[in-house]
Scaffold this active site. Sequence first.
Site, PDB file in Angstrom:
ATOM      1  N   GLU A 130      40.186  12.285  62.929  1.00 18.04           N
ATOM      2  CA  GLU A 130      39.415  13.522  62.800  1.00 18.04           C
ATOM      3  C   GLU A 130      39.829  14.302  61.545  1.00 18.04           C
ATOM      4  O   GLU A 130      41.014  14.417  61.239  1.00 18.04           O
ATOM      5  CB  GLU A 130      39.652  14.389  64.047  1.00 18.04           C
ATOM      6  CG  GLU A 130      38.894  15.700  64.071  1.00 18.04           C
ATOM      7  CD  GLU A 130      39.244  16.564  65.278  1.00 18.04           C
ATOM      8  OE1 GLU A 130      38.454  17.448  65.615  1.00 18.04           O
ATOM      9  OE2 GLU A 130      40.333  16.346  65.872  1.00 18.04           O
TER      10      GLU A 130
ATOM     11  N   LYS B  91      30.647  18.415  67.277  1.00 23.50           N
ATOM     12  CA  LYS B  91      31.583  18.464  68.403  1.00 23.50           C
ATOM     13  C   LYS B  91      31.120  19.477  69.450  1.00 23.50           C
ATOM     14  O   LYS B  91      30.890  20.648  69.145  1.00 23.50           O
ATOM     15  CB  LYS B  91      32.969  18.818  67.864  1.00 23.50           C
ATOM     16  CG  LYS B  91      34.107  18.765  68.867  1.00 23.50           C
ATOM     17  CD  LYS B  91      35.412  18.976  68.112  1.00 23.50           C
ATOM     18  CE  LYS B  91      36.636  18.911  68.998  1.00 23.50           C
ATOM     19  NZ  LYS B  91      37.879  19.040  68.190  1.00 23.50           N
TER      20      LYS B  91
ATOM     21  N   CYS C 230      37.644  14.324  69.394  1.00 25.45           N
ATOM     22  CA  CYS C 230      38.889  14.909  69.897  1.00 25.45           C
ATOM     23  C   CYS C 230      38.727  15.579  71.267  1.00 25.45           C
ATOM     24  O   CYS C 230      38.692  14.884  72.266  1.00 25.45           O
ATOM     25  CB  CYS C 230      39.469  15.867  68.858  1.00 25.45           C
ATOM     26  SG  CYS C 230      41.246  16.180  69.077  1.00 25.45           S
TER      27      CYS C 230
END
Length: 282
Positions: free
Chosen positions: A43, A116, A153
Site C-alpha cells: 500500500e 478504499k 489494508c
Amino acid sequence: MSKITVAALQLAFGEDTARNIANVSDFVREAAGKGAQVVLPPELFEGPYFCRVQDEDQFAAARVTADHPSVLAMQKLADELNLWIPTSYFELDGQHHYNSLAMIGPDGKVAGNYRKSHIPDGPGYEEKFYFRPGNTGFKVWPALGTTLGVGICWDQWYPEVARSMMLMGAQILLYPTAIGTEPHDPDLDTSRLWRRAMIGHAVSNVVPVVAANRIGVEGAQRFYGHSFICDERGDMLAEFGAEETGVLVAELDLDLAVKHRAAFGFFRDRRPELYGRLVEDR
C-alpha cells in the site's frame, strides 16, 4: 485459465519517491522473470506511510490518477512485461482525497479504480485526516481468464468485503497493506491477527489470498512485513517474515479451488434472507 502465477512484494520505503518507485519496479521485473502474471506491491509505496501523524503538508503529494508517478511507472512496466499490477496510490479528485488502487492491465491501461472503503482512525493510522471513504463500492476485474478482487489494508479485516467480492465473481483476493506496531500499546502484536483474518477469508470463501506489506522503521513504528500467498485452504504457498526484502511467487490452481469451493457448500448453504441485521446501521 486453470493455473495463474502471482507475486507479492515486500520492502521498506524512504522519503525519495523516485527511489521507492525504482525499487518496486526492480522487484516487479524480478517477479515477471519468475513467471508472475499478477504482481502486488504494498500500500502507498511511493513513500513512507504518512498517515502515522496528521500533517497538512502531506496533501501536496496527492495526484489525479493519470498524473500519479506510481501509476505512470506501473503502467509502463505492465505494458512492457505483460502483467497485471494492482497499484496503490494517494488520489486527488477535485477537492477530495482518496486512498486508491488503479488496476493496471497488461496493455498498460488502467482497467478501473478502487477507492478504499474502510478508513481507520487511531494512533499511528490516522487515515481519516487524509482520506474520504471510498465511493466506488467493491470492485473486481476480469483478468487472465479469471476474476481478481482487491481490498486495501483496513478493508482486509472485514469479512463482508471478502464475501462481497466473492459474490461478484472473484477467484483471487489481493490486499496491499501498510501495517505495523501499535503506538498506543507496544505489547500488541497485530501481525498475528492480521494474517489470521485474511487466512480466515481464504478458508471461509475457499479462495487464494495474496497480501503485500511493507517493512522497516518509520518514526515510532516498525512495519511488520509477513507478506504471504496462501491457497484456498489457507495453507501457505509462500511467505516472508518480519524483515525480508524481496518477491514472493506462487502458482495458484484455480480449477482446483473452484472444485473445493463447490464441495464445501458455503455458497450453496448461504441464507441471505436471514442476514438483514448485517446492513442495519446500528
